[in-house]
Design a protein around this motif. Structure first.
Motif, mmCIF file in Angstrom:
data_model
loop_
_atom_site.group_PDB
_atom_site.id
_atom_site.type_symbol
_atom_site.label_atom_id
_atom_site.label_comp_id
_atom_site.label_asym_id
_atom_site.label_seq_id
_atom_site.Cartn_x
_atom_site.Cartn_y
_atom_site.Cartn_z
ATOM 1 N N SER A 74 -5.636 -6.417 -6.879
ATOM 2 C CA SER A 74 -4.731 -6.677 -5.756
ATOM 3 C C SER A 74 -3.603 -7.593 -6.218
ATOM 4 N N GLN A 78 -0.961 -8.250 -1.887
ATOM 5 C CA GLN A 78 -2.213 -7.542 -1.598
ATOM 6 C C GLN A 78 -3.345 -8.560 -1.571
ATOM 7 N N THR A 223 -6.376 -0.668 0.598
ATOM 8 C CA THR A 223 -5.597 -1.872 0.304
ATOM 9 C C THR A 223 -5.275 -2.664 1.570
ATOM 10 N N ARG A 225 -2.960 -5.932 2.768
ATOM 11 C CA ARG A 225 -1.885 -6.829 2.327
ATOM 12 C C ARG A 225 -1.490 -7.765 3.456
#
Length: 261
Positions: A74, A78, A223, A225
């Motif tokens: 990440s 992220q 993901t 973020r």
């Protein structure tokens, strides 16, 4: 067995978990040798998978709920669960690597946020405070305290430095399965939540944002973020409560041997 049932581990099981967690630490140490501008997170993923398999273990993230890789990588804003890709890391980036293994039937889980080359002082400070908060939480992982004591310690420390705590994602119990009861939030009130007992094994993992606590779940299904796209940091240790206090089963020592992180 009810998924909310907390499974206490024997001393023998904790020793097996120590081996698996040590391998996670060794894998993160191996990756730290390669984290520099120009490398891709997909290259890091390949290194991690080979290293884990070469040591007789299985990368637990690969295929977990359909996750396509062996590590979560990440970058910058992220928070967690970044899917490795072919974009080269750049000078000044940060990258959180979350890694899990299964060795002899028991899981290890740890995460570390690395600097890529020279990173701005304000970003490095976020990393320092998040890592310090992890240990503040671990200090509270004692028999007869509660999950809320861990959560409150992390929240209080990070917010006192002007950072915010992600609410949607939490730490967790760990053992034969990577995710077991109980959940371990990074925010909460002291004296609340499940009672901590000898034999409990938990993964404590502060996810701390430089800006707002609000996050967005990306369309890739994994993901997460920050909504404001400011940086986020993530550090994680697996600990066992043993002889009344926390014993850290994972390790950052191999990272510290090989990098300036």
């Amino acid at each position: 067995m009810n998924s909310k049932t907390i499974i206490l581990k024997t001393d023998e099981e904790i020793e097996l978990m120590r081996h698996s967690n040590r391998l996670v630490g060794m894998t993160l140490g191996e990756l730290s040798k390669h984290i520099k501008p120009g490398v891709t997170t997909l290259q890091l993923d390949k290194i991690a998978e080979e290293f884990i398999r070469d040591h007789g273990a299985i990368p637990t993230f690969l295929g977990y709920g359909g996750f396509p890789n062996s590590i979560c990588a990440s970058v910058n804003e992220q928070v967690v669960h970044g899917i490795p890709n072919n974009l080269p890391l750049k000078e000044g980036d940060i990258v959180s690597i979350d890694c899990g293994t299964c060795l002899q039937g028991y899981c290890g889980d740890s995460a570390y946020t690395f600097c890529v080359g020279e990173v701005k002082a304000e970003v490095r400070r976020l990393l320092d405070v998040t890592r310090e908060a992890l240990y503040k939480g671990i200090e509270q992982a004692c028999q007869d305290k509660r999950i809320g004591d861990i959560a409150s310690a992390i929240q209080t420390y990070c917010e006192s430095h002007g950072y915010s705590v992600v609410r949607e994602l939490v730490g967790h119990g760990i053992g034969r399965n990577m995710h077991e009861a109980p959940e371990v939030p990074n925010y909460g009130r002291r004296g609340t939540g499940p009672l901590l007992k000898n034999g409990m094994c938990i993964a404590i993992e502060p996810m701390i944002n430089m800006g707002s606590k609000n996050v967005v779940f990306e369309n890739d299904g994994w993901t997460v973020r920050t909504k404001d796209r400011k940086p986020s940091a993530h550090f994680e240790h697996t600990v066992a409560i043993r002889n009344g206090k926390a014993e850290i089963l994972s390790t950052f020592e191999f990272i510290q041997e090989t990098s300036n992180n």
